[in-house]
Design an enzyme around this catalytic site. Sequence first.
Site, PDB file in Angstrom:
ATOM      1  N   HIS A 106      -5.067   0.978  -2.038  1.00  0.00           N
ATOM      2  CA  HIS A 106      -4.245   2.166  -2.306  1.00  0.00           C
ATOM      3  C   HIS A 106      -3.153   1.767  -3.296  1.00  0.00           C
ATOM      4  O   HIS A 106      -2.659   0.635  -3.240  1.00  0.00           O
ATOM      5  CB  HIS A 106      -3.529   2.638  -1.025  1.00  0.00           C
ATOM      6  CG  HIS A 106      -4.317   3.575  -0.159  1.00  0.00           C
ATOM      7  ND1 HIS A 106      -4.170   3.622   1.206  1.00  0.00           N
ATOM      8  CD2 HIS A 106      -5.238   4.526  -0.470  1.00  0.00           C
ATOM      9  CE1 HIS A 106      -4.973   4.555   1.705  1.00  0.00           C
ATOM     10  NE2 HIS A 106      -5.631   5.106   0.710  1.00  0.00           N
ATOM     11  N   CYS A 159       3.356   2.710   3.950  1.00  0.00           N
ATOM     12  CA  CYS A 159       2.205   3.414   4.530  1.00  0.00           C
ATOM     13  C   CYS A 159       2.590   4.185   5.794  1.00  0.00           C
ATOM     14  O   CYS A 159       1.961   5.183   6.135  1.00  0.00           O
ATOM     15  CB  CYS A 159       1.100   2.426   4.898  1.00  0.00           C
ATOM     16  SG  CYS A 159       0.272   1.704   3.497  1.00  0.00           S
TER      17      CYS A 159
END
Length: 703
Positions: A168, A264
């Site tokens: 990511h 996150c």
Amino acid sequence: MTSPIRILMCAPDHYDVDYVINPWMEGNIHKSSRDRAVEQWQGLYQILKQHAVVDLVTPQKGVPDMVFTANAGLVLGENVVLSRFLHKERQGEEPFFKEWFEQNGYNVYELPKDLPFEGAGDALLDREGRWLWAGYGFRSELDSHPYLAKWLDIEVLSLRLIDDRFYHLDTCFCPLANGYLLYYPGAFDSYSNRLIEMRVASEKRIAIEEADAVNFACNTVNLEQLVVMNKASDGLKARLNAVGFQVIETPLTEFLKAGGAAKCLTLRVTEPVLADVHANVHVESRIISIQGHLLDSGLINRALDLIVDNGGSFQVLNFNLGEQRQSTSAAEVKVSAPSHEVMESIISYLIDLGAVDLPQDERDAKLEAVPKNGVAPDDFYVSTIYPTEVRINGEWIKVQNQRMDGAIAISHTSEGVVAKCKLLRDLETSESVVVDVLGIRTIRKTESREKRNAEEFSFMSAGVSSERRVELVVEQVAWELRKIRDAGGKVVVSAGPVVIHTGGGEHLSRLVREGYVQALLGGNAIAVHDMEQSILGTSLGVDMKRGVAVRGGHRHHLKVINTIRHHGSIKNAVEAGVIKNGIMYECVKNNVPFVLAGSIRDDGPLPDTEMDLIKAQVKYAEQIKGAEMILMLSSMLHSIGVGNMTPAGVKMVCVDINPAVVTKLSDRGSIESVGVVTDVGLFLSLLVQQLDKLTSPYVEKVG
Ligand SMILES: NC(=O)c1ccc[n+]([C@@H]2O[C@H](COP(=O)([O-])OP(=O)(O)OC[C@H]3O[C@@H](n4cnc5c(N)ncnc54)[C@H](O)[C@@H]3O)[C@@H](O)[C@H]2O)c1
């Protein structure tokens, strides 16, 4: 706390590593400690609560990764683009996040099904609000980026991730306040690194080392001058402090086991909109069609790999598999690229593979005038060895004089429009040149499986033969040579002096004498050493019969050069009876044309050696015309020169002791080229032996 910044978090009530969808999870299934995870999450939560308002979404059973709220969606102002998770393991989170956003008054945008985008995990706003950085390559699809630009009315800069540990964007990239950027360059391809460097001034870029990157130092929550992260090295802390950031470390090792850390675990749900910033998207898409034996020739795999390897992404829109053994398949593929520049390079590779635009996308080739004799326009299309057509005024025109590394020149003659491959130096201002990659297609053979199997050369298909296979290759080359000779075809040999030093001279002489060679290309040296052997019995001063150096032999080749210079040409020397055998002798006697191209190394040179390289190239090209086969024997310089001017369809055999030379020449993606790594003297001796043996089976086969 009444900070204007709001953050969304989700308590780790159901958190665990239940499956593997990234490299961090590997080996960590059910290995994280629930108690420690709760403690660590609380640690982060308490820190953030002191600086922002933290909202909580209710954790749900069966979706353990819901704790990573960064992947809920991407918020800008009142709008949110909801995530579409790539992995089915996380898709169950989507309705819960959607509900939260709707209850909190956001306009929720949802991407088409099957278009993955993983929210703020893969899309990070520049902290000055100027643009959105969006990642692709692992979880989010490049094609989602134009939607982000449209719905959020912001410029989107696409960055390609290439290291699966940083799957990511927020695992390796963190925009900070005041235009700073914390990032790990190793996670991005070179195009993306260039884009980052263009947008963020060097004094604002904080590039980190791998050791910090694997501790998720980029997975940081930035609140004004505060950066909250799992861990940072002393060096990184000092660098951040030096530019005014206060670093707070809070251990999040239990979440690292699932591939996440501070950033996150959070989603910033208050992202202010700048009034003067508007949509701008650089992503380009084109639909191409590919036809041929897509599966068994591996063409489709190569095309799709090539799109991804060069920074693009694809979607196969349809695939018609040929049902019969003979029938070909066709695929329509949507290619997307982060910019026009990347699209151009992908399309030019696809053109080489034989991919063409769809009829509805058909556009004429773009032409630009030659700005100056011998100079092409900047963006000119570089030609390849493959037969090419260009679309002009709606018609496909075959390009003449196909060769690689040229430009396609268009001229208007009395017979109509003519397209020709030309070297840059030959371009004239009266012509225009094909630029960009529109309206160009290459024509690749789509032979049936049977035909390809029966092709004499096919088994060697562009491979480098190992020693074991040399004899087999020689057998096939001999068979081809005999076939071409008997049909009145043309074989061109390019050769270096090693042919003589290794004792191959007599064999090559025989090939010329017996009509297997229709043109010889080489340099000064092969002719000099061949004639040295003929006149003095030595090659580079070594007695070729006894294999020992002859006293004063190192001057032999100069004496030979002098003798030929005295006679004015090799032909004159042969006719005067000075040269009585050898390769050059046979060429003269059998009217086989030869071209000797000069080089900086040349002694003399011989009167026949063409020292004007442009003229030498033209003469080489003339001899190559119409060749069915080219034997390239132990001369890197001349073989590469010849390879560059030879179009596809000509069988090429490259013999060299150095695998790198052979690979370079045989790796042209064409089934007609084959490399043989072996001693050239041995190769030639095996070849003539094989030709001797060939008579009876050849007659049987032909009969
Ligand atoms: N006295 C002279 O005038 C003189 C002497 C030498 C070279 N030259 C000129 O220099 C240029 C380059 O010469 P070149 O083509 O020989 O050099 P090159 O380096 O381009 O090629 C020689 C090739 O031979 C290969 N090779 C070496 N031993 C081999 C073996 N036993 N079997 C198979 N392959 C083997 C090498 O790997 C190499 O690729 C030419 O134009 C040549 O005419 C001139």
